[in-house]
Design a protein around this motif. Sequence first.
Motif, PDB file in Angstrom:
ATOM      1  N   ILE A  44       0.818  -1.209   0.000  1.00 26.05           N
ATOM      2  CA  ILE A  44       0.000   0.000   0.000  1.00 26.05           C
ATOM      3  C   ILE A  44       0.856   1.266   0.000  1.00 26.05           C
ATOM      4  CG2 ILE A  44      -0.238   0.005   2.522  1.00 26.05           C
ATOM      5  CD1 ILE A  44      -2.923   1.081  -0.043  1.00 26.05           C
ATOM      6  N   MET A  45       1.993   1.259   0.707  1.00 24.86           N
ATOM      7  CA  MET A  45       2.828   2.455   0.747  1.00 24.86           C
ATOM      8  C   MET A  45       3.468   2.737  -0.606  1.00 24.86           C
ATOM      9  SD  MET A  45       2.287   3.873   3.519  1.00 24.86           S
ATOM     10  CE  MET A  45       3.395   5.213   3.060  1.00 24.86           C
ATOM     11  N   ASP A  46       3.800   1.682  -1.363  1.00 26.64           N
ATOM     12  CA  ASP A  46       4.349   1.885  -2.708  1.00 26.64           C
ATOM     13  C   ASP A  46       3.311   2.551  -3.607  1.00 26.64           C
ATOM     14  OD1 ASP A  46       6.603   0.671  -1.792  1.00 26.64           O
ATOM     15  OD2 ASP A  46       6.417  -1.150  -3.007  1.00 26.64           O
ATOM     16  N   ALA A  47       2.065   2.093  -3.507  1.00 25.29           N
ATOM     17  CA  ALA A  47       0.992   2.666  -4.324  1.00 25.29           C
ATOM     18  C   ALA A  47       0.734   4.122  -3.918  1.00 25.29           C
ATOM     19  CB  ALA A  47      -0.276   1.836  -4.186  1.00 25.29           C
ATOM     20  N   LEU A  48       0.741   4.397  -2.617  1.00 25.30           N
ATOM     21  CA  LEU A  48       0.521   5.765  -2.146  1.00 25.30           C
ATOM     22  C   LEU A  48       1.670   6.682  -2.542  1.00 25.30           C
ATOM     23  CD1 LEU A  48      -0.979   5.094   1.394  1.00 25.30           C
ATOM     24  CD2 LEU A  48      -2.143   6.221  -0.519  1.00 25.30           C
ATOM     25  N   ASP A  49       2.894   6.191  -2.469  1.00 23.86           N
ATOM     26  CA  ASP A  49       4.041   6.999  -2.868  1.00 23.86           C
ATOM     27  C   ASP A  49       3.979   7.356  -4.340  1.00 23.86           C
ATOM     28  OD1 ASP A  49       5.044   6.955  -0.324  1.00 23.86           O
ATOM     29  OD2 ASP A  49       6.541   5.414  -0.695  1.00 23.86           O
ATOM     30  N   ALA A  50       3.571   6.394  -5.165  1.00 27.45           N
ATOM     31  CA  ALA A  50       3.457   6.658  -6.598  1.00 27.45           C
ATOM     32  C   ALA A  50       2.367   7.705  -6.857  1.00 27.45           C
ATOM     33  CB  ALA A  50       3.154   5.369  -7.345  1.00 27.45           C
ATOM     34  N   TYR A  51       1.257   7.564  -6.173  1.00 28.93           N
ATOM     35  CA  TYR A  51       0.155   8.541  -6.317  1.00 28.93           C
ATOM     36  C   TYR A  51       0.577   9.929  -5.869  1.00 28.93           C
ATOM     37  CZ  TYR A  51      -4.180  10.996  -5.221  1.00 28.93           C
ATOM     38  OH  TYR A  51      -5.161  11.944  -5.114  1.00 28.93           O
ATOM     39  N   ASN A  52       1.200  10.020  -4.720  1.00 29.59           N
ATOM     40  CA  ASN A  52       1.618  11.325  -4.203  1.00 29.59           C
ATOM     41  C   ASN A  52       2.693  11.958  -5.070  1.00 29.59           C
ATOM     42  OD1 ASN A  52      -0.123  11.428  -1.983  1.00 29.59           O
ATOM     43  ND2 ASN A  52       1.222  10.140  -0.767  1.00 29.59           N
ATOM     44  N   GLY A  53       3.529  11.149  -5.666  1.00 25.85           N
ATOM     45  CA  GLY A  53       4.532  11.669  -6.575  1.00 25.85           C
ATOM     46  C   GLY A  53       3.892  12.303  -7.796  1.00 25.85           C
TER      47      GLY A  53
END
Length: 248
Positions: A235-244
């Motif tokens: 989930i953190m990888d997906a959130l990091d990609a979104y926030n980027g």
Amino acid sequence: MGHPIIIADNVGVKFVRSRRRNTKLRDFFVQGGKRRLKVDEFWALRNLSFTIHAGEAVGVIGRNGTGKSTLLKIVAGVLIPDEGRVHTYGRVAPLLELSAGFSNDLTGRENVQLVGALHGMSREELKEKLPKIIEFAGDQVAAAIDTPVRHYSSGMRVRLGFAVIAQLPHPILLVDEVLAVGDKEFRNKCYKTIEKMLSEGRTLFLVSHSEGDLKRFCKRGLYINAGHMEVDGPIMDALDAYNGLVRT
């Protein structure tokens, strides 16, 4: 990890936007007064493939209009994909919109009976569970339970809709952006219900813009950008990609 419970195989959904073109006076006579439509086709989702196992809690992440809700509707069987297929191995309990799928002309009580019956609840089950559903939905809904739903606020609809879903035994729970509606007390009640469902081994597919909700429930995230899968991982990888993406 449990057995596969949702399998998406190369899923694609195509929508059509039709825009009326300006009609000149000459065209009015040639075409008999009919305006020509300019058709604009676009893929809301394309080439999506993933497998979700029983007991997983998966968050679907992306900007507005990127296909998240469309994906949940396909899993729920509300939409049929133009390409590929989605297989679900178990009944689905969906809460996909702020209207909760209710009919405006029916009362809250009648909508509970209708939605419950559509999800396979017998008359006996509905009679037994109706007091629990009304109690879960809260005092405001209880006072209006015999009032047409058209007079309900979006928060009241979601309260009643979630109360119905909470009584279903279905193994797959789909929730689309509804946890943000309602007061803190009701959200906490929803959180406890979801946690209880997950402890029973049920599967959660959650669309939310709340990073707190996504981190709380989901270990896995699907980040969808412009209809395509960008990340399927922690989930953190997906959130990091979104926030980027949002920062640029």
